[in-house]
Scaffold this motif. Structure first.
Motif, short mmCIF file in Angstrom:
data_model
loop_
_atom_site.label_atom_id
_atom_site.label_comp_id
_atom_site.label_asym_id
_atom_site.label_seq_id
_atom_site.Cartn_x
_atom_site.Cartn_y
_atom_site.Cartn_z
N ASN A 277 40.12 39.18 39.46
CA ASN A 277 39.23 39.39 40.59
C ASN A 277 37.80 39.53 40.08
OD1 ASN A 277 38.76 42.18 39.85
ND2 ASN A 277 40.71 42.72 40.83
N SER A 278 36.86 39.62 40.98
CA SER A 278 35.45 39.59 40.59
C SER A 278 35.05 40.80 39.74
CB SER A 278 34.58 39.52 41.85
OG SER A 278 34.87 40.62 42.70
N MET A 310 34.11 43.65 47.15
CA MET A 310 35.54 43.39 46.95
C MET A 310 36.38 44.39 47.73
SD MET A 310 37.68 43.14 43.38
CE MET A 310 37.80 44.92 43.22
N ASN A 334 34.12 37.47 45.85
CA ASN A 334 35.42 37.62 45.18
C ASN A 334 36.29 36.42 45.59
OD1 ASN A 334 37.54 38.79 43.71
ND2 ASN A 334 38.36 39.76 45.55
#
Length: 456
Positions: A277-278, A310, A334
């Protein structure tokens, strides 16, 4: 009782004499000879098991049908004794013979076993004609039309996977790509340098060299795989890595037969990697940059904005940059880019139609096949189509002269964006696709200044 013990001892002597003479007997046969003659009780059924020539079968299994615990085996003379009630069904079995079921009676039973020659009578195509398996001395693998027709696959090569022992099929570097042609090897890799020699077997379709990937799997009658040196003795230097002989279907004398079948299927991608994920991405890359240069790539403030977007605490994923543009270099989105590029399933369909028939003098066979396979890309054209038409006609001019004509037409259409073909997807898209990059700007337009969004 004393007499019986002496008889059992004499059987021991006979068994030892047989072993000394070089006759291989299973230990069960010797034990059975003792049990058969020592146990003499009321209700015991006696019998003899012989083969089709009348020779006794040693070590045949005798048991009550449905009761595996009550059984014995035949002795050196093919005789047995089993304690059962009259009328009980007794099953006799031995390797290489068909199982026999008889009913126990008051008189001795004589059972003649029949050879189980079904597998040995199977016809195999070899280089110089056809032979039965029982007459073959070389190593030959066989796949029939039933093995192939039951598999909803896109090519004959895929249909062979796991059917013939020793036949290895490799997907190559392109994996499940719609246009990927699979390679075949027999008994493992046959060469150390694939650039100099591929090590592929010789493929003959109705006696002519051809491509197994291009043939309609529904047209195949049988496939014989010649694995050992016997293939080279027939085809010479062209077959050092084995031979695959494909025999296609032909018309048969009788009334005209028309067949049609179709299958619809949905495919799912396998082994798709899980993307970071980001926030994970920003944390790992920031630590990597700091360990290498001592500088931070993502500061605390920027990582806080990534985390807030996020988790839903903020809806800001991009800010205004210079020149009236968005700041593409610092975004807080994200995005799972693999999920953006690839779908979770795709649809494929296949249609087959054939007609065959003829007389004692002339037979014919004609078929058509259409295969449409959809790819997994969400954007652009990603599909494959294959068209196959086959025609065969055979005429028997005399007892010794037969004329045949075969025609086969194949066309394949394949479409896919160049950016995601082969290694281009990794080089130009995947290794550059940062999860923090936004796909759309706040106005709903694609962020075209990002190169891997242009690929869409």
């Amino acid at each position: 009782m004393k007499k019986v013990n002496q008889f059992a001892s004499s059987k021991h002597i006979l068994a030892l004499a047989a072993i000394a003479a070089g006759i291989a007997l299973p230990p069960q046969a010797v034990m059975a000879s003792q049990i058969t003659h020592v146990v003499q009780q009321a209700g015991a059924v006696k019998g003899t098991v012989v083969d089709s020539k009348g020779e006794p079968i040693i070590g045949a299994t005798i048991k009550v049908k449905g009761d595996a615990k009550n059984g014995t085996i035949t002795d050196l003379d093919g005789n047995f004794t089993l304690n059962v009630k009259p009328g009980t069904e007794i099953e006799i079995s031995y390797i290489g013979y068909k199982n026999q079921v008889v009913k126990a009676g008051s008189s001795p039973i004589k059972v003649m076993m029949q050879d189980d020659s079904q597998s040995l009578n199977e016809v195999v195509v070899v280089g110089f004609g056809t032979q039965k398996k029982v007459n073959l001395t070389g190593s030959v693998g066989l796949a029939t039309s039933k093995d192939i027709e039951s598999r909803p696959v896109g090519s004959a090569v895929q249909a062979l996977q796991g059917v013939v022992p020793g036949l290895n099929i490799d997907t190559g570097n392109y994996g499940g790509d719609l246009n990927a042609s699979k390679s075949i090897s027999i008994r493992g890799t046959g060469t150390l340098d694939s650039n100099q020699s591929k090590g592929d077997p010789l493929i003959l379709i109705d006696g002519m060299e051809g491509d197994l990937n291009a043939i309609n799997p529904q047209d195949i009658e049988s496939i014989s795989v010649l694995k050992d040196a016997a293939a080279s003795s027939i085809y010479g230097s062209r077959a050092p890595f084995g031979v695959i002989l494909v025999t296609t279907k032909s018309g048969k004398a009788g009334r005209v037969q028309v067949n049609y079948n179709t299958n619809l299927r949905w495919n799912t991608p396998l082994n798709m990697p899980d993307m970071m994920n980001s926030h994970q991405y920003a944390t790992f890359f920031d630590q990597a940059e700091f360990n290498g240069s001592g500088n931070h790539l993502y500061g605390d403030e920027e990582r806080k904005k990534i985390w807030d977007y996020m988790t839903g605490a903020s809806d800001v994923f991009v800010e205004e940059g210079s020149g009236g543009k968005w700041n593409y270099d610092h975004t807080y989105a994200n995005i799972d880019w693999l999920n953006q590029y690839f779908k979770h399933n795709s649809f494929s369909q296949e249609h087959n139609a054939s007609i065959s028939g003829g007389s004692d003098k002339v037979t014919f066979y004609a078929s058509g096949n259409y295969l449409s396979q959809g790819g997994f890309l969400r954007y652009g054209t990603d599909n494959s189509e294959r068209f196959n038409f086959t025609g065969k006609i055979n005429a028997k001019l005399s007892k010794y002269v037969t004329v045949g004509y075969n025609a086969r037409w194949t066309r394949k259409n394949y479409s896919r964006p160049t950016t995601v073909t082969g290694d281009n997807f990794y080089s130009h898209v995947l290794r550059r696709a940062r999860p923090v990059r936004a796909m759309y700007d706040p106005n709903g337009y694609l962020m075209s200044d990002i190169n891997y969004i242009d690929a869409l």
